[in-house]
Design an enzyme around this catalytic site. Structure first.
Site, PDB file in Angstrom:
ATOM      1  N   ARG A  76       0.831  -1.205   0.000  1.00  0.00           N
ATOM      2  CA  ARG A  76       0.000   0.000   0.000  1.00  0.00           C
ATOM      3  C   ARG A  76       0.867   1.258   0.000  1.00  0.00           C
ATOM      4  NH1 ARG A  76      -3.331   2.735   4.452  1.00  0.00           N
ATOM      5  NH2 ARG A  76      -4.980   3.824   3.301  1.00  0.00           N
ATOM      6  N   HIS A  80       0.534   4.236  -2.696  1.00  0.00           N
ATOM      7  CA  HIS A  80       0.234   5.613  -2.304  1.00  0.00           C
ATOM      8  C   HIS A  80       1.367   6.557  -2.686  1.00  0.00           C
ATOM      9  CE1 HIS A  80      -3.392   5.289   0.561  1.00  0.00           C
ATOM     10  NE2 HIS A  80      -3.356   4.202  -0.210  1.00  0.00           N
ATOM     11  N   ASN A 108      -4.060   9.046   4.669  1.00  0.00           N
ATOM     12  CA  ASN A 108      -2.859   8.276   4.990  1.00  0.00           C
ATOM     13  C   ASN A 108      -2.589   8.130   6.485  1.00  0.00           C
ATOM     14  OD1 ASN A 108      -2.174   7.826   2.300  1.00  0.00           O
ATOM     15  ND2 ASN A 108      -0.982   9.699   2.136  1.00  0.00           N
ATOM     16  N   HIS A 207      -6.316  -5.942  -2.183  1.00  0.00           N
ATOM     17  CA  HIS A 207      -7.193  -5.939  -1.009  1.00  0.00           C
ATOM     18  C   HIS A 207      -7.476  -7.345  -0.491  1.00  0.00           C
ATOM     19  CE1 HIS A 207      -8.998  -1.632  -1.645  1.00  0.00           C
ATOM     20  NE2 HIS A 207      -7.714  -1.638  -1.353  1.00  0.00           N
TER      21      HIS A 207
END
Length: 341
Positions: A76, A80, A108, A207
């Site tokens: 992740r 990001h 975040n 996910h």
């Protein structure tokens, strides 16, 4: 009337010239971006810092031994980083007075993790190869090691990225897909980064590991669409009951986390797609994949071949790692991933 006709014709020629100039500029910018991506290569540090991938591998392996959820956090973190300003480690920079950084965006903070792992790897590498290995490359290597550990799949990572000098909280929500997005919004968001609809569905499979704060989906459990005590009818109701036992109603002041995939929460596999097909996609953006025929077909294809999905996922991760990279003399090699030199 004659004057108006002359103006319209002249205006049309100017517009065409302007459009042509803009088109050429877009092509030029695109070619520059591609040239930068092409400068990345596997084995980039083979002479300058041959221990780099071993150091990152050992650091990530040790971190996962302490926290089994770390692979999801590091994958992740890479996502990001790359979706905001490109893969330049801007997500690692600390806020400074008057400039809140990406990591302090509510999107975040506090949910984004893994910073300490990158710091640890960077510290070791600085002692062995001072100011040689970029933080951006460490993030890419750490994400790959996470796929290796959680999914049992290894892929080579091209390197040569340099670190950016700017990080702005305001740019996070302008670039990252949100948990409430529908398929069209997801498609458009990924397209802006050069990804196809299938790439979006493939990367959504991340996910299958990791956790989510209840606040990201509690609107699906309670008072759905402002209907008292109603839940999202697209969710399996047994799943709704299970989630309600873990997630208090909004306003309680509590925001615990639950697994994005309740079946194999620590294994990078295709179970995510099975969940989505069974109406057990946790986020609205997850379940939305079944709302369109084209993405629903992709979900079914990924259910039918988990190994194919993992290969596609690794390929998409490599291409994601090339988004708007800095190379050559651009940016810098930070001594600390948290601050610019």
């Amino acid at each position: 009337m004659k004057g108006m006709a002359s103006y319209s014709s002249s205006h049309g020629r100017l517009a065409m010239a302007g459009n042509l100039a803009l088109f050429c500029l877009i092509l030029e910018l695109a070619s520059v971006g591609l040239a930068h991506a092409d400068e990345l290569r596997v084995g980039y540090y083979s002479s300058s810092c041959p221990s780099v991938e071993d150091v990152v591998r050992n650091t990530v392996t040790n971190a996962v031994a302490r926290d089994p959820g770390m692979p999801a956090a590091l994958i992740r973190l890479h996502f990001h980083d790359c979706f905001v300003r490109g893969c330049d480690a801007s997500v690692l920079l600390d806020s400074t007075p008057g400039n809140p950084a990406e990591k302090d965006s509510p999107t975040n903070n506090p949910s984004l993790n893994g910073f300490d792992v990158i710091d640890e790897a960077k510290s070791t590498l600085e002692s062995q190869c001072p100011q040689v290995v970029s933080c951006a490359d460490i993030v890419a290597f750490a994400a790959r090691e996470s796929v290796r550990i959680a999914g049992g799949f290894y892929y080579p990572v091209p390197a040569g990225r340099r670190d950016g000098l700017v990080s702005k909280e305001s740019e996070v929500n302008q670039n990252l897909p949100m948990a409430f997005f529908n398929v069209k919004q997801l498609e458009d968001n990924f397209a802006r980064k050069g990804f196809s609809l299938e790439d979006m569905v493939t990367l959504s499979g991340a996910h299958t590991i990791g956790d989510s704060h209840c606040s990201a989906f509690s609107n699906r459990l309670y008072n759905f669409k402002n209907t008292t005590n109603a839940s999202d009818p697209s969710m399996d109701q047994t799943y709704v009951s299970d989630l309600k036992s873990k997630c208090p109603a909004p306003g309680s002041g509590q925001d615990p986390t639950v697994s994005l995939d309740p079946v194999t929460p620590r294994t990078l596999d295709n179970q995510y797609y099975v969940n989505v097909k069974s109406h057990r996609g946790l986020l609205s953006s997850d379940q939305a994949l079944m709302n369109r025929a084209d993405t629903a077909r992709m979900v079914l294809a990924n259910i039918n071949s988990g190994s194919m999905w993992l290969h596609k996922f690794a390929d998409a991760m490599v291409r994601m790692g090339k988004i708007e990279v800095l190379t050559g003399t651009q940016g810098q090699i930070r001594k600390s991933c948290r601050i610019i030199n």
